[in-house]
Structures are given as C-alpha cells and as structure tokens.
Scaffold this active site. Structure first.
Site, short mmCIF file in Angstrom:
data_model
loop_
_atom_site.label_atom_id
_atom_site.label_comp_id
_atom_site.label_asym_id
_atom_site.label_seq_id
_atom_site.Cartn_x
_atom_site.Cartn_y
_atom_site.Cartn_z
CD GLU A 171 -2.89 -0.80 2.54
OE1 GLU A 171 -2.86 0.28 3.16
OE2 GLU A 171 -3.58 -1.77 2.90
CD GLU A 181 -12.34 1.99 -0.13
OE1 GLU A 181 -13.02 0.98 0.16
OE2 GLU A 181 -11.21 2.19 0.33
CE LYS A 232 -10.73 2.85 4.32
NZ LYS A 232 -10.50 1.48 3.85
CD GLU A 282 -8.26 7.15 6.06
OE1 GLU A 282 -8.54 6.04 5.57
OE2 GLU A 282 -7.09 7.49 6.32
#
Length: 497
Positions: free
Chosen positions: A263, A317, A320, A326
C-alpha cells in the site's frame, strides 16, 4: 518507440522475468455504489492493470477475474484472523473455498494474511504467524505452495529510528512475532509486505520532511537527505522507508528477504487541516511513483533491485470512516471516471487512465520559452499540424503568445496521434489535462479523422518569438530563410522523434 515497447512489456508482464517490477492496485469496496465485479474487471483491462490486491476473498471478483491473466493477491481480513490463527481446519476450509476453488482459472499469486495487524489489531499479534503457517500448510496439501506465496503486510510505523535508514530497527516489543514471521518468509522464499505512506510521514514530521522530498520531486544535491553512516543520498521518502525496512530486517539477521510495497499513495482531497491533500499532489506522487518503480532503479541500499508496489487505491471510497482524506485516495470514481489523469509519458500504457475520452495536451506554464518555441516549430513542421488557425485574423491567433499557440499545436498533434501519453511530451514542455483549453471562437481539435489517420498532412511552420507569434506557410519561404528553417526543422526532428 523501442523504449515505449520495453516499458509496456515491463508493466504488463511479470511472467517472463521474476525480478521485473510491477505496479498493482488495491481494490477497496467501501463505496455507496460499488461497481459490479465485471465492471471492475473491464476497468482493469482497459487500464492494462495486471496486478490487483483484494481486501477479502470476494467470490464475485474472483469469478470475474477468471481467465483474464490478471495476477491476484487475496487477503484474509483482520476480523477473520483470530479464527484462522486458532484452527488449522478453519484455515484449510478457507483455502479450499477461496483459493483452490478458483485456481488456476483465476491467477492467484499470493495471500496476505491480515493487514497492519501489529498496529491495528495487536491482540491478534500472537496468532498471526500461526495463521500464516496454517494457510501455507493448506496450500502444501493442495500442491499450490510453490505457486502462491503467503505473507502479512506490516506498517512502516513499527520501524523505529527510521532515519538514517542504515540504523533502523523494528519495535523490539514485536520481535516475538517478527522473528518467526521472517523465519517463515525466508524458508518459503516469500516476501515481506510493507504498507508505506510518505504522506503521513510528511504530515507528522513537523517540517523536517519537505513536500518535494515526499513527492519524488527533483531535489538540489544540498536538499537531499544523507545517511550519515553510509553517506548515501536519498531523494525521496519512499526509498528511505524501504531501505529502513531492509536495515531493520538485517538488524535481526535476515538479509535475503525481498520487500514489496502493498500500500502507498496520496489523497486528492482532505479537510482544512490537510492542505497538501490535493489533486495536484496526488497526481504528482502517483505519477512519479510509477515511473520510479518501472525504471527499475531500486533503492540506494539495493540499486537495481525492483520494489514492486500496489497503489492505494483503485476507487475513491465515499463510505470510508474518518477524515475527508480517507475517502479520496482513489485513482477513479465509482463510475470509472479518473479522479485525475496520471502524467506517465514514456511509461507505456499502464494506468494511462483516460476513460472519459476528454483529455487535452497543453503547454506547461512554467516551461522554458525557448524549448516551447522549438517544440511549437516542430509540431507545425515535421509534426504536420495545420497551424493556419494561428495566423493573424484567424480564430486561434489570440492570445498572441507562445503558450497559447503551442497549446493549440500540441493538442492537435496529441489527438491526431490517438491520444497516447507519449504524444503529449514535446521534450517535457507539455502535459495532459482534463481541462478543455478552447477559448472564444478557438475550438481545439478533439478527434482523429474517421479512418484514424492524420486528417491534415500539410506542413506549415510556426516561426514566432516568445512574446508573440504568427504563422507563415513553409512553402511560401524562399532563398536563405527557407534553408535556415529547413536546418532548424531537421535538428528538432532528431530531438523529438
């Protein structure tokens, strides 16, 4: 052209050479309108993405990925870790249901057992290695242990005293877990999975880390970070984190375990207290990251040793939890529109993420005027762009400056060459953008001719200065002026082709 083909091959193939680097993407699912698995796979194929990491063993995704050749890392979520780590039979059932049932149609190459377990679920730390061993044992029984590697992503935050990298070491309180984990990885020829986020290192550094250093931007030698123990220079945070990881393993006497980054990325939007979470910075980080990985430069500690990397993440997203940032790490929106167009000139077709078909090639505002002028001359000459709309009195004459005129010529060439990333470079003075540079009555070309070929192959030449320009037909020149222009065109043809 040879370089372009080589980079493309590196991007789409790891099967021909195990040491070749690759870029993959993580696929999160915290979206209010998550695309159907077939739509996800269609996007992956369109972007020539050949490596993905799933955060769970989603059956729909595993089926949709079958027979695509895309290499898949399947994850065991943290919430399933305790059960698998305490029961060999639970692990065997998981492998049978989620791996054996789909392999080899779905090209599963690795399993990540949990993620950031030591920092996000420390109570599961004591069973982490057991879970990994149980999963591996199930693969052995199914004769898949050679084809599918098992590991667990760790956070770079468990590395203490991380700069200079040569003296880094893991948080010793986790040695009872890390030592058997590294023993397992070494004995099975697996790799250490690392989650590395220069964005957070930059934010938490209180100014000690510069933004340019975090974003892979070029640094003057006196701005580079120097390891006082080795005198090795570091030009970016990413390399320093990876080398700190190698040093931390060496501190525990493990020196032959490769690292892959599972990641990394940069958010494109954030709350008011995150001013550096911007579209521009996200584009810069991920574009530079991809070039860095695919160039096989390795790290200062291990030059030439590839550090294959998965970008976090494919989609924004919106569900999230946490701060605004985020929700904004994605390369694409749920509908497949790119959040930004990666600047990947010279890196083949990997993640050239124009899915809207609405991209343009523009001159850089900060480009050297002489280089812009030379590129403009080339586009209107050997590039065979019809620059007659730039003549005085014509629709695109105003504004009468080299940036505006170059943008017209660059964009025309880019679209007529099929909008490939390498058609918008012009020796580094052009960029791809989603903003239409058309203005007033000057509408910039947007498509190829019907047969996909150059719609206009006349070759007028732009002969202008940096403060203004006027178009004159190359064929209308005579005598000595024409000879000088011919020489100039030939010289720039050598440079740009």
């Amino acid at each position: 052209m040879a370089l372009l083909i080589l980079l493309l091959l590196l991007a789409v193939s790891q099967t021909t050479a195990g040491e070749d680097p690759y870029i993959g993407v993580n696929i999160g699912t915290d979206l209010s309108d998550m695309p159907h698995p077939t739509q996800v796979v269609a996007l992956l194929k369109a972007q020539r993405i050949q490596h993905v990491r799933l955060y769970n063993a989603d059956q729909g995704m595993l089926v949709a990925l079958a027979k695509t050749g895309i290499r898949v890392m399947v994850s065991i979520p943290n919430e399933e870790l305790l059960g698998i780590g305490q029961s060999n039979s639970t692990a065997a059932n998981w492998v049978s249901r989620n791996i054996v049932a789909h392999y080899p149609a779905t090209n599963i190459t690795s399993i990540s057992v949990g993620s950031d377990v030591l920092t996000t679920l420390p109570n599961a730390g004591p069973v982490l290695v057991n879970a990994i061993k149980f999963v591996h044992s199930a693969l052995v029984v199914s004769h898949l242990d050679k084809q599918i590697k098992v590991s667990s992503p760790i956070s770079s935050s468990i590395i203490l005293d991380s700069f200079p990298p040569s003296q880094a070491f893991f948080n010793r309180s986790w040695n009872p877990v890390l030592v058997p984990l590294l023993n397992f990885l070494q004995s099975t020829d697996s790799f250490l999975m690392l989650n590395a986020y220069p964005y957070y290192d930059y934010r938490q550094s209180n100014g000690a880390i510069s933004l340019d250093y975090a974003l892979f931007k070029p640094l003057a030698p006196n701005k580079e970070a120097v390891d006082a123990n080795t005198l090795v220079h570091y030009t970016n945070v990413f390399d320093a984190i990876v080398d700190a990881t190698y040093s931390a393993m060496a501190f525990l006497n493990f020196t032959n375990i490769p690292v892959i980054v599972t990641e990394t990325g940069w958010p494109s939007k954030g709350d008011s207290n995150e001013p550096d979470a911007t579209l521009e910075n996200a584009n810069t980080y991920n574009s530079n990251l991809i070039r860095h990985v695919m160039n096989k430069t390795g790290t200062p500690k291990n030059p030439g040793v590839a550090v294959s990397t998965y970008i976090y993440e494919l989609y924004n997203e919106d569900m999230k939890p946490g701060p605004l940032s985020e929700k904004h790490w994605g390369l694409f929106e749920a509908n497949g529109d790119p959040v930004y167009i990666l600047r990947l000139t010279g890196s083949g077709s990997l993640l050239s993420n124009d899915t809207t078909n609405q991209t343009y090639c523009t001159a850089k505002d900060d480009a050297d005027p002489k280089m812009l002028q030379a590129a403009l001359d080339w586009a209107c000459g050997p590039g065979k762009v019809d620059c007659s709309p730039l003549l005085q009195g014509k629709p695109c004459y105003e504004p009468d400056n080299v940036i505006a005129h170059a943008t017209y010529a660059f964009n025309t060439y880019y679209h007529r060459m099929g909008k490939t990333s390498d058609a918008c470079d012009f020796n580094g003075v052009a960029d791809i953008t989603t903003t239409d540079p058309s203005h007033g009555s000057c509408r910039l070309p947007e498509s190829l001719g019907r047969d996909g070929t150059m719609a206009n192959i006349t070759a007028p030449l732009m002969n202008s200065t940096s403060s203004g320009s006027s178009a004159r037909s190359f064929y209308g020149m005579g005598g000595f002026t024409g000879i000088l222009v011919l020489i100039k065109v030939m010289l720039w043809t050598v440079i740009f082709l």
